[in-house]
Design a protein around this motif. Structure first.
Motif: not given
Ligand code: GDP
Length: 459
Positions: A42-50, A71-72, A76-83
């Motif tokens: 997951l650490t290598q994946q782009a934001s907004h991907t499932a 979401f990087r 994201s909703f919190t503007k933080e990194d989100v999974a």
């Protein structure tokens, strides 16, 4: 952008469901989730991907097959990194996943903490953050629209703008203070006056919208009044289609105050019965009786029901005059239309010439649709509801709007009276404080805690 310590919580409703979503947000949220995830890195994946994969126990056993959306920061909703982990909606699975996350150093989120972080990271202002809670809680078309409007910026953007302009003026007025005795004027008084008038012009419709706004959120308190035997209980029953009121031929048999709800065109009406009135000794339920007046004060909308065949023209005349005088929005409803004769209609017609009367038969349930349409029309005539313009639904906002308005009124009066800059600056600062607290540009931890703790966990 702040990234605080990682937190996690169930974002969907607790209980069994097809799917449950767990939200992980904060510094390292994606890396930490990746530690239990087997599938792609997951650490290598782009934001907004499932990504489909499995979540594992510490010994490598499968907890569940899941879909993780990442979401990087800051997108994201919190503007933080989100999974966001979509798992199967079993209490057991959810607990297992949360426990695993805790083992990796994630802590459980407090109620409203995601929204609080979003606010602290500037995702939206406080009014919008509170709208998130309202949106989640909205249970009617009108309350949903009001919350959505607020969430999308509503009135706070405009107020923020005006506040900034006011700040600039206050700076100039305060500069004048530095010059003490010298008679200098940096802040252009006419322009300041105009700005304050402009702000008040924005505030007033918002302040006025609060009673409607409150009604949208909590239901429109509606009272049905009328003399004993007019058919109030029958009407209430007919409207609610439930045997909740005691209908009887004997006046005064409705004992308990019945409050119930009626949804019409997406508006919630809280119907208040007037049973308590029956205890009045003189048996005549005149509007003048204190209890009726109290009911009318509590209500936003009054339905006055009269017994068409029985009422005397003089009494009806008195009733309409009193309703008029009360200043409350009301609907005049003639009941027992089934027993009305042509002669009786003629006898009442001079009195009703300037009144809009809805004729119904509560017992036969005829023309109730006319009454329902009139009820929702009365509320919808309020322009704010109709156009979907900003409506204030929150008492905290209302208090700050009033506070700002009062301070500005004092400042304008002071200007007109030619007060010294220090007096002027004082009122202006009070206005700024209220405006700032309203939109959240000025916050205290207590305020934030009290607002966000009302949220549910996971929001
Ligand atoms: P309340 O005292 O105002 O609550 O009046 P109720 O609802 O108890 O009604 C008094 C009486 O009027 C009852 O006998 C009802 O059946 C009767 N009633 C109510 N509505 C109508 C109507 O539309 N037509 C006729 N004919 N009788 C009605």
């Amino acid at each position: 952008m702040y990234q605080l310590e990682p937190i996690a919580a169930l974002a969907t409703a607790p209980g069994i469901g097809a799917i449950a979503v767990l939200r992980v947000s904060g510094e390292g949220a994606i890396e930490l989730t990746n530690r239990l995830f087997k599938g792609k890195d997951l650490t290598q994946q782009a934001s907004h991907t499932a990504h489909f994969g499995t979540l594992r126990t510490e010994t490598g056993g499968i907890i569940d097959e899941v879909l993780v959306t990442i979401f990087r920061a800051p997108k994201s909703f919190t503007k933080e990194d989100v999974a966001e982990i979509s798992c199967h909606g079993s209490e057991f699975i959810i607990q297992q996943i949360l426990r695993r996350l805790m083992q990796e150093g994630v802590r459980l989120a407090r109620p409203g903490e995601f929204t609080q972080r979003a606010f602290l990271n500037g995702q939206f202002d406080l009014v919008q953050a509170e709208a998130v809670a309202d949106l989640i809680a909205s249970d009617s078309d009108a309350s949903h629209r009001a919350a959505l409007n607020q969430l999308r910026g509503g009135f706070s953007r405009q107020l923020k703008d005006l506040r900034q302009q006011l700040i600039d003026f206050v700076a100039l007025v305060e500069l004048e203070l530095d010059f003490g005795e010298e008679d200098v004027e940096f802040a252009h008084r006419d322009k300041l006056r105009q700005l304050m008038l402009d702000i008040r012009r924005v505030l007033h419709p918002l302040i006025d919208s609060f009673s409607t706004g409150n009604a949208i959120k909590n239901g429109v308190p509606t009272v049905i009044i009328g003399k004993p035997n007019a058919g109030k209980s029958t009407l209430l029953n007919a409207l609610l289609n439930e045997e909740k009121a005691i209908v009887s031929d004997i006046p005064g048999t409705t004992r308990d105050v019945i409050e119930d709800e009626l949804f019409l065109d997406g508006i919630r009406f809280r119907l208040i019965d007037t049973a308590g009135l029956r205890q009045a000794t003189d048996q005549i339920e005149a509007i003048g009786i204190e209890r009726t007046q109290q009911k009318m004060r509590d209500a936003a909308l009054v339905v006055y029901l009269f017994d068409g065949p029985a009422i005397r023209p003089d009494d009806l005349d008195e009733v309409t005059a009193e309703l008029h005088q009360s200043g409350k929005p009301y609907l005049l409803v003639g009941n027992k239309a089934d027993l009305m004769t042509e002669t009786k209609h003629e006898a009442l017609s001079p009195i009703l010439a300037n009144e809009q009367v809805i004729w119904i038969s509560a017992a036969r349930q005829t023309h109730l649709d006319d009454l329902k349409a009139a009820l929702s029309a009365r509320v919808r005539t309020d322009a704010a509801v109709q156009t979907g313009s900003a409506v204030v639904t929150n008492a905290r906002h209302y208090n700050h709007l009033i506070g700002t308005d009062d301070a500005l009124a004092r400042a304008i009066a002071g200007l007109d009276a030619g007060v010294t800059p220090d007096w002027l600056a004082m009122d202006l600062r009070v206005a700024l404080q209220h405006l700032g607290e309203l939109t959240g540009e000025i916050t205290t931890d207590d305020l934030l805690d009290s607002i966000f703790s009302k949220f549910c966990i996971g929001k």
